[in-house]
Design an enzyme around this catalytic site. Structure first.
Site, PDB file in Angstrom:
ATOM      1  N   ASP A  38      29.283  -3.794   8.961  1.00 22.63           N
ATOM      2  CA  ASP A  38      29.008  -5.045   9.677  1.00 22.63           C
ATOM      3  C   ASP A  38      28.024  -5.915   8.896  1.00 22.63           C
ATOM      4  O   ASP A  38      28.081  -7.142   8.972  1.00 22.63           O
ATOM      5  CB  ASP A  38      28.510  -4.789  11.106  1.00 22.63           C
ATOM      6  CG  ASP A  38      28.943  -5.911  12.047  1.00 22.63           C
ATOM      7  OD1 ASP A  38      30.147  -6.239  12.059  1.00 22.63           O
ATOM      8  OD2 ASP A  38      28.080  -6.475  12.743  1.00 22.63           O
TER       9      ASP A  38
ATOM     10  N   GLU B 282      19.232 -12.314  11.500  1.00 21.02           N
ATOM     11  CA  GLU B 282      20.119 -11.152  11.699  1.00 21.02           C
ATOM     12  C   GLU B 282      20.322 -10.365  10.403  1.00 21.02           C
ATOM     13  O   GLU B 282      20.336  -9.131  10.411  1.00 21.02           O
ATOM     14  CB  GLU B 282      21.461 -11.646  12.234  1.00 21.02           C
ATOM     15  CG  GLU B 282      22.421 -10.534  12.620  1.00 21.02           C
ATOM     16  CD  GLU B 282      23.602 -11.083  13.407  1.00 21.02           C
ATOM     17  OE1 GLU B 282      23.368 -11.794  14.397  1.00 21.02           O
ATOM     18  OE2 GLU B 282      24.745 -10.813  13.025  1.00 21.02           O
TER      19      GLU B 282
ATOM     20  N   GLU C   8      32.356 -14.567  17.850  1.00 21.33           N
ATOM     21  CA  GLU C   8      31.065 -14.361  18.529  1.00 21.33           C
ATOM     22  C   GLU C   8      31.249 -13.849  19.953  1.00 21.33           C
ATOM     23  O   GLU C   8      30.498 -12.981  20.417  1.00 21.33           O
ATOM     24  CB  GLU C   8      30.252 -15.665  18.529  1.00 21.33           C
ATOM     25  CG  GLU C   8      29.852 -16.154  17.140  1.00 21.33           C
ATOM     26  CD  GLU C   8      28.799 -15.286  16.456  1.00 21.33           C
ATOM     27  OE1 GLU C   8      28.931 -14.037  16.471  1.00 21.33           O
ATOM     28  OE2 GLU C   8      27.844 -15.845  15.887  1.00 21.33           O
TER      29      GLU C   8
ATOM     30  N   GLU D  16      39.053  -7.410  15.251  1.00 21.13           N
ATOM     31  CA  GLU D  16      37.936  -6.801  15.986  1.00 21.13           C
ATOM     32  C   GLU D  16      38.277  -5.372  16.402  1.00 21.13           C
ATOM     33  O   GLU D  16      37.469  -4.458  16.243  1.00 21.13           O
ATOM     34  CB  GLU D  16      37.577  -7.649  17.214  1.00 21.13           C
ATOM     35  CG  GLU D  16      36.862  -8.954  16.894  1.00 21.13           C
ATOM     36  CD  GLU D  16      35.462  -8.746  16.324  1.00 21.13           C
ATOM     37  OE1 GLU D  16      34.808  -7.734  16.660  1.00 21.13           O
ATOM     38  OE2 GLU D  16      35.016  -9.591  15.539  1.00 21.13           O
TER      39      GLU D  16
HETATM   40  C1  HMH Z   1      33.065  -7.381  13.252  1.00 22.48           C
HETATM   41  N1  HMH Z   1      32.557  -9.264  14.726  1.00 22.48           N
HETATM   42  C2  HMH Z   1      32.102  -8.350  13.868  1.00 22.48           C
HETATM   43  N2  HMH Z   1      30.812  -8.272  13.546  1.00 22.48           N
HETATM   44  C3  HMH Z   1      29.928  -9.144  14.081  1.00 22.48           C
HETATM   45  N3  HMH Z   1      28.621  -9.041  13.741  1.00 22.48           N
HETATM   46  C4  HMH Z   1      30.374 -10.129  14.981  1.00 22.48           C
HETATM   47  C5  HMH Z   1      31.730 -10.165  15.270  1.00 22.48           C
HETATM   48  C6  HMH Z   1      29.435 -11.129  15.617  1.00 22.48           C
HETATM   49  O1  HMH Z   1      28.791 -11.883  14.677  1.00 22.48           O
END
Ligand code: HMH
Length: 209
Positions: free
Chosen positions: A45, A81, A130, A194
């Site tokens: 991520d 972040e 998001e 996702e």
């Molecule tokens: C895979 N989708 C993924 N990672 C993230 N951090 C977000 C959405 C949201 O920013």
């Protein structure tokens, strides 16, 4: 009837559920997720968010004047972040130089491909990306430690407000679009990626000790 974020969710409930409900998240909630699975997610991520930052920068470049403020605030939050990801990885002694897995790579390629899409498509994809995390991290209910701060990052009220603003901006852009088929395709691709991203981390090989 114009296409809206709400109508996309209503038209594709199954795809959206797969994007936001996954054993990875329910195992975080029940405390049964293996640290190796979580660490895979964290490292991948981080790579995702670095490329996502570039995508948001391109969306900003394509946005009308009245959308700049919200996108700029989003980029400000991403700056924090990325530093937070680095701190979390250091706590877990993770190597953030690990290469992207194919699923992460596909997601990053999709985000790069949005650059040539009209702004309404980009705005819809940004909202979907998001909103997926805003919902996904909240749906299981309060997350126990050590996952509380992860759920809070994408589930806190400020982030929820931000996602609503992104949805309003996407709706406004879609209202001016003459072809919304690409926006619907982008939404479905986000949902699919996702789901695949959770599955990628969940499928991490667990080495028994
Ligand atoms: C895979 N989708 C993924 N990672 C993230 N951090 C977000 C959405 C949201 O920013």
């Amino acid at each position: 009837m114009p296409l809206t974020c709400q109508s996309l969710l209503q038209a594709h409930p199954t795809a959206w559920e797969k994007a936001t409900v996954h054993p990875f998240l329910t195992d975080c909630h029940s405390g049964t997720l293996h640290p190796a699975q979580f660490n895979t997610w964290l490292g991948q991520d981080y790579l995702f968010v670095k490329d996502f930052t570039r995508m948001v920068g391109r969306v900003l470049g394509a946005a009308p004047d009245e959308h700049i403020d919200v996108l700029l605030a989003g980029l400000g939050a991403i700056k924090d972040e990325l530093l937070w990801f680095e701190a979390k990885a250091a706590e877990r002694s993770l190597d953030l130089a690990a290469p992207p897995q194919p699923t992460c790579q596909s997601y990053c390629e999709f985000m790069a491909s949005l650059a040539t899409q009209p702004y309404p498509v980009q705005a819809t994809a940004l909202w979907a990306i998001e909103y997926a995390y805003n919902q996904g991290w909240q749906l299981p209910g309060p997350m126990p430690e050590p996952y509380t701060e992860f759920a809070d990052r994408w589930g806190n009220p400020g982030f929820t407000d931000y996602v609503h603003l992104l949805g309003s901006q996407a709706d406004a852009a879609l209202a001016t679009a003459n072809d919304t088929a690409q926006a619907e395709q982008a939404f479905l691709r986000v949902a699919e990626l996702e789901a695949a991203f959770w599955q990628m981390a969940f499928a991490t090989a667990i080495v028994p000790n």
